[in-house]
Write a protein that holds these residues in place. Structure first.
Motif, PDB file in Angstrom:
ATOM      1  N   ARG A   1       0.978  -5.780  -3.853  1.00 56.23           N
ATOM      2  CA  ARG A   1       2.395  -5.992  -3.521  1.00 56.23           C
ATOM      3  C   ARG A   1       3.176  -4.685  -3.607  1.00 56.23           C
ATOM      4  O   ARG A   1       4.008  -4.375  -2.749  1.00 56.23           O
ATOM      5  CB  ARG A   1       3.015  -7.043  -4.442  1.00 56.23           C
ATOM      6  CG  ARG A   1       2.644  -8.454  -4.104  1.00 56.23           C
ATOM      7  CD  ARG A   1       3.520  -9.498  -4.798  1.00 56.23           C
ATOM      8  NE  ARG A   1       3.745  -9.252  -6.203  1.00 56.23           N
ATOM      9  CZ  ARG A   1       2.960  -9.687  -7.201  1.00 56.23           C
ATOM     10  NH1 ARG A   1       1.888 -10.389  -6.923  1.00 56.23           N
ATOM     11  NH2 ARG A   1       3.260  -9.430  -8.456  1.00 56.23           N
ATOM     12  N   LEU A   2       2.898  -3.909  -4.649  1.00 53.79           N
ATOM     13  CA  LEU A   2       3.585  -2.629  -4.830  1.00 53.79           C
ATOM     14  C   LEU A   2       3.278  -1.678  -3.673  1.00 53.79           C
ATOM     15  O   LEU A   2       4.179  -1.052  -3.106  1.00 53.79           O
ATOM     16  CB  LEU A   2       3.171  -2.003  -6.166  1.00 53.79           C
ATOM     17  CG  LEU A   2       3.743  -0.628  -6.469  1.00 53.79           C
ATOM     18  CD1 LEU A   2       5.261  -0.695  -6.628  1.00 53.79           C
ATOM     19  CD2 LEU A   2       3.094  -0.053  -7.722  1.00 53.79           C
ATOM     20  N   LEU A   3       2.018  -1.573  -3.313  1.00 58.50           N
ATOM     21  CA  LEU A   3       1.653  -0.687  -2.203  1.00 58.50           C
ATOM     22  C   LEU A   3       2.218  -1.184  -0.880  1.00 58.50           C
ATOM     23  O   LEU A   3       2.670  -0.385  -0.054  1.00 58.50           O
ATOM     24  CB  LEU A   3       0.137  -0.524  -2.128  1.00 58.50           C
ATOM     25  CG  LEU A   3      -0.409   0.399  -3.229  1.00 58.50           C
ATOM     26  CD1 LEU A   3      -1.891   0.203  -3.422  1.00 58.50           C
ATOM     27  CD2 LEU A   3      -0.086   1.847  -2.909  1.00 58.50           C
ATOM     28  N   ASN A   4       2.227  -2.484  -0.675  1.00 58.01           N
ATOM     29  CA  ASN A   4       2.820  -3.036   0.546  1.00 58.01           C
ATOM     30  C   ASN A   4       4.305  -2.676   0.629  1.00 58.01           C
ATOM     31  O   ASN A   4       4.775  -2.196   1.662  1.00 58.01           O
ATOM     32  CB  ASN A   4       2.633  -4.546   0.596  1.00 58.01           C
ATOM     33  CG  ASN A   4       3.260  -5.147   1.832  1.00 58.01           C
ATOM     34  OD1 ASN A   4       3.025  -4.693   2.942  1.00 58.01           O
ATOM     35  ND2 ASN A   4       4.084  -6.160   1.636  1.00 58.01           N
ATOM     36  N   LYS A   5       5.029  -2.891  -0.470  1.00 62.06           N
ATOM     37  CA  LYS A   5       6.463  -2.578  -0.470  1.00 62.06           C
ATOM     38  C   LYS A   5       6.712  -1.094  -0.259  1.00 62.06           C
ATOM     39  O   LYS A   5       7.601  -0.706   0.503  1.00 62.06           O
ATOM     40  CB  LYS A   5       7.097  -2.997  -1.800  1.00 62.06           C
ATOM     41  CG  LYS A   5       7.334  -4.459  -1.941  1.00 62.06           C
ATOM     42  CD  LYS A   5       8.015  -4.734  -3.273  1.00 62.06           C
ATOM     43  CE  LYS A   5       8.307  -6.189  -3.458  1.00 62.06           C
ATOM     44  NZ  LYS A   5       9.012  -6.444  -4.714  1.00 62.06           N
ATOM     45  N   SER A   6       5.946  -0.258  -0.957  1.00 60.92           N
ATOM     46  CA  SER A   6       6.197   1.179  -0.850  1.00 60.92           C
ATOM     47  C   SER A   6       5.841   1.706   0.541  1.00 60.92           C
ATOM     48  O   SER A   6       6.599   2.490   1.114  1.00 60.92           O
ATOM     49  CB  SER A   6       5.445   1.944  -1.940  1.00 60.92           C
ATOM     50  OG  SER A   6       4.060   1.729  -1.827  1.00 60.92           O
ATOM     51  N   LEU A   7       4.717   1.273   1.084  1.00 60.21           N
ATOM     52  CA  LEU A   7       4.359   1.745   2.420  1.00 60.21           C
ATOM     53  C   LEU A   7       5.339   1.234   3.472  1.00 60.21           C
ATOM     54  O   LEU A   7       5.645   1.938   4.428  1.00 60.21           O
ATOM     55  CB  LEU A   7       2.919   1.373   2.775  1.00 60.21           C
ATOM     56  CG  LEU A   7       1.892   2.463   2.447  1.00 60.21           C
ATOM     57  CD1 LEU A   7       1.803   2.738   0.972  1.00 60.21           C
ATOM     58  CD2 LEU A   7       0.562   2.153   3.040  1.00 60.21           C
ATOM     59  N   SER A   8       5.848   0.023   3.295  1.00 57.63           N
ATOM     60  CA  SER A   8       6.824  -0.483   4.266  1.00 57.63           C
ATOM     61  C   SER A   8       8.087   0.376   4.274  1.00 57.63           C
ATOM     62  O   SER A   8       8.756   0.494   5.288  1.00 57.63           O
ATOM     63  CB  SER A   8       7.170  -1.947   3.992  1.00 57.63           C
ATOM     64  OG  SER A   8       7.924  -2.071   2.816  1.00 57.63           O
ATOM     65  N   ARG A   9       8.403   0.999   3.148  1.00 59.26           N
ATOM     66  CA  ARG A   9       9.579   1.868   3.069  1.00 59.26           C
ATOM     67  C   ARG A   9       9.289   3.298   3.536  1.00 59.26           C
ATOM     68  O   ARG A   9      10.180   3.962   4.059  1.00 59.26           O
ATOM     69  CB  ARG A   9      10.104   1.912   1.643  1.00 59.26           C
ATOM     70  CG  ARG A   9      10.821   0.657   1.236  1.00 59.26           C
ATOM     71  CD  ARG A   9      11.243   0.734  -0.214  1.00 59.26           C
ATOM     72  NE  ARG A   9      12.152  -0.335  -0.581  1.00 59.26           N
ATOM     73  CZ  ARG A   9      11.772  -1.559  -0.902  1.00 59.26           C
ATOM     74  NH1 ARG A   9      10.499  -1.880  -0.882  1.00 59.26           N
ATOM     75  NH2 ARG A   9      12.648  -2.480  -1.234  1.00 59.26           N
ATOM     76  N   PHE A  10       8.079   3.782   3.291  1.00 59.46           N
ATOM     77  CA  PHE A  10       7.808   5.197   3.495  1.00 59.46           C
ATOM     78  C   PHE A  10       7.004   5.533   4.749  1.00 59.46           C
ATOM     79  O   PHE A  10       6.893   6.700   5.098  1.00 59.46           O
ATOM     80  CB  PHE A  10       7.100   5.779   2.261  1.00 59.46           C
ATOM     81  CG  PHE A  10       7.852   5.559   0.982  1.00 59.46           C
ATOM     82  CD1 PHE A  10       9.219   5.752   0.903  1.00 59.46           C
ATOM     83  CD2 PHE A  10       7.187   5.140  -0.159  1.00 59.46           C
ATOM     84  CE1 PHE A  10       9.910   5.541  -0.279  1.00 59.46           C
ATOM     85  CE2 PHE A  10       7.861   4.936  -1.344  1.00 59.46           C
ATOM     86  CZ  PHE A  10       9.235   5.132  -1.414  1.00 59.46           C
ATOM     87  N   LEU A  11       6.434   4.538   5.408  1.00 61.24           N
ATOM     88  CA  LEU A  11       5.744   4.813   6.671  1.00 61.24           C
ATOM     89  C   LEU A  11       6.781   5.060   7.765  1.00 61.24           C
ATOM     90  O   LEU A  11       7.873   4.485   7.733  1.00 61.24           O
ATOM     91  CB  LEU A  11       4.857   3.627   7.072  1.00 61.24           C
ATOM     92  CG  LEU A  11       3.502   3.533   6.390  1.00 61.24           C
ATOM     93  CD1 LEU A  11       2.870   2.166   6.660  1.00 61.24           C
ATOM     94  CD2 LEU A  11       2.581   4.642   6.863  1.00 61.24           C
ATOM     95  N   PRO A  12       6.455   5.877   8.765  1.00 58.54           N
ATOM     96  CA  PRO A  12       7.400   6.065   9.869  1.00 58.54           C
ATOM     97  C   PRO A  12       7.615   4.749  10.620  1.00 58.54           C
ATOM     98  O   PRO A  12       6.738   3.879  10.637  1.00 58.54           O
ATOM     99  CB  PRO A  12       6.708   7.086  10.774  1.00 58.54           C
ATOM    100  CG  PRO A  12       5.504   7.556  10.065  1.00 58.54           C
ATOM    101  CD  PRO A  12       5.245   6.652   8.917  1.00 58.54           C
ATOM    102  N   VAL A  13       8.756   4.603  11.233  1.00 52.23           N
ATOM    103  CA  VAL A  13       9.065   3.409  12.009  1.00 52.23           C
ATOM    104  C   VAL A  13       7.994   3.214  13.068  1.00 52.23           C
ATOM    105  O   VAL A  13       7.604   4.155  13.754  1.00 52.23           O
ATOM    106  CB  VAL A  13      10.456   3.537  12.673  1.00 52.23           C
ATOM    107  CG1 VAL A  13      10.726   2.361  13.583  1.00 52.23           C
ATOM    108  CG2 VAL A  13      11.533   3.652  11.618  1.00 52.23           C
ATOM    109  N   GLY A  14       7.496   2.001  13.154  1.00 55.05           N
ATOM    110  CA  GLY A  14       6.487   1.679  14.153  1.00 55.05           C
ATOM    111  C   GLY A  14       5.057   1.799  13.653  1.00 55.05           C
ATOM    112  O   GLY A  14       4.136   1.316  14.295  1.00 55.05           O
ATOM    113  N   ALA A  15       4.857   2.447  12.501  1.00 52.10           N
ATOM    114  CA  ALA A  15       3.498   2.567  11.952  1.00 52.10           C
ATOM    115  C   ALA A  15       3.128   1.254  11.271  1.00 52.10           C
ATOM    116  O   ALA A  15       3.944   0.639  10.579  1.00 52.10           O
ATOM    117  CB  ALA A  15       3.427   3.719  10.959  1.00 52.10           C
ATOM    118  N   ALA A  16       1.896   0.811  11.471  1.00 53.33           N
ATOM    119  CA  ALA A  16       1.436  -0.440  10.876  1.00 53.33           C
ATOM    120  C   ALA A  16       1.147  -0.234   9.391  1.00 53.33           C
ATOM    121  O   ALA A  16       0.563   0.764   8.992  1.00 53.33           O
ATOM    122  CB  ALA A  16       0.177  -0.920  11.584  1.00 53.33           C
ATOM    123  N   ASN A  17       1.583  -1.199   8.594  1.00 51.51           N
ATOM    124  CA  ASN A  17       1.355  -1.158   7.154  1.00 51.51           C
ATOM    125  C   ASN A  17      -0.021  -1.765   6.862  1.00 51.51           C
ATOM    126  O   ASN A  17      -0.219  -2.964   7.052  1.00 51.51           O
ATOM    127  CB  ASN A  17       2.448  -1.931   6.431  1.00 51.51           C
ATOM    128  CG  ASN A  17       2.326  -1.847   4.929  1.00 51.51           C
ATOM    129  OD1 ASN A  17       1.296  -1.476   4.382  1.00 51.51           O
ATOM    130  ND2 ASN A  17       3.398  -2.217   4.247  1.00 51.51           N
TER     131      ASN A  17
END
Length: 172
Positions: free
Chosen positions: A81-97
């Motif tokens: 859950r933590l990695l999902n939340k953090s990657l959803s915030r820090f990945l560039p727009v349009g990049a798949a989590n």
């Protein structure tokens, strides 16, 4: 301007997020530990991956499987859950989590919580007579765990400011 976050930056970026309610240092230290475990995992699995967008669903699946094999189920799910939340915030727009597929997936009746049964008086007696009696380092840890029901990690992280001997209280 597109910003490409690095895998090794996860702990710092997470700590510096704006929050409505300030996160406790204990919570942030716990998050740091999960991020560091993931960073170490990625260095071992795919050292060439530097940025978050280079993490594949296969990498995420391997990390999830390793966590489920080595951690308590609830702890492993928290890391996902933590990695999902953090990657959803820090990945560039349009990049798949790559962690998005693992959140919320639970089998019937699997809460991830391990229900432990307390020691019987005979088991406690055997524990006192073996590990607790003759080991000056382990004795206070075992007695504290047995008398409070605290988890071993919580017992090991106790510090003196958490203990009120006069009041007979522990604040964890």
């Amino acid at each position: 301007r597109v910003e490409y976050a690095r895998i090794e930056e996860l702990p710092v970026r997470w700590r510096n997020l704006g929050r409505e309610v300030k996160a406790s240092e204990a919570h942030l230290a716990n998050c740091d530990a999960h991020f560091k475990r993931f960073i170490s995992f990625m260095r071992t699995r795919k050292a060439a991956a530097v940025h978050l967008y280079e993490i594949t669903p296969e990498d995420a699946a391997a990390f999830v499987n390793e966590g489920l094999a080595t951690l308590a189920p609830a702890t492993a799910k928290y890391a996902v859950r933590l990695l999902n939340k953090s990657l959803s915030r820090f990945l560039p727009v349009g990049a798949a989590n790559p962690f998005a597929a693992f959140v919320g997936k639970r089998g019937e009746g699997e809460s991830g919580v391990i229900h432990r049964t307390p020691f019987t008086p005979a088991e406690l007696d055997a524990l006192w007579k073996t590990a607790a009696r003759d080991d000056p380092f382990m004795h206070p840890l075992i007695v504290t765990a047995a008398c409070t029901g605290m988890r071993r990690g919580d017992v090991c992280r106790l510090d003196w400011r958490s203990i009120d001997l006069a009041g007979g209280m522990l604040a964890v």
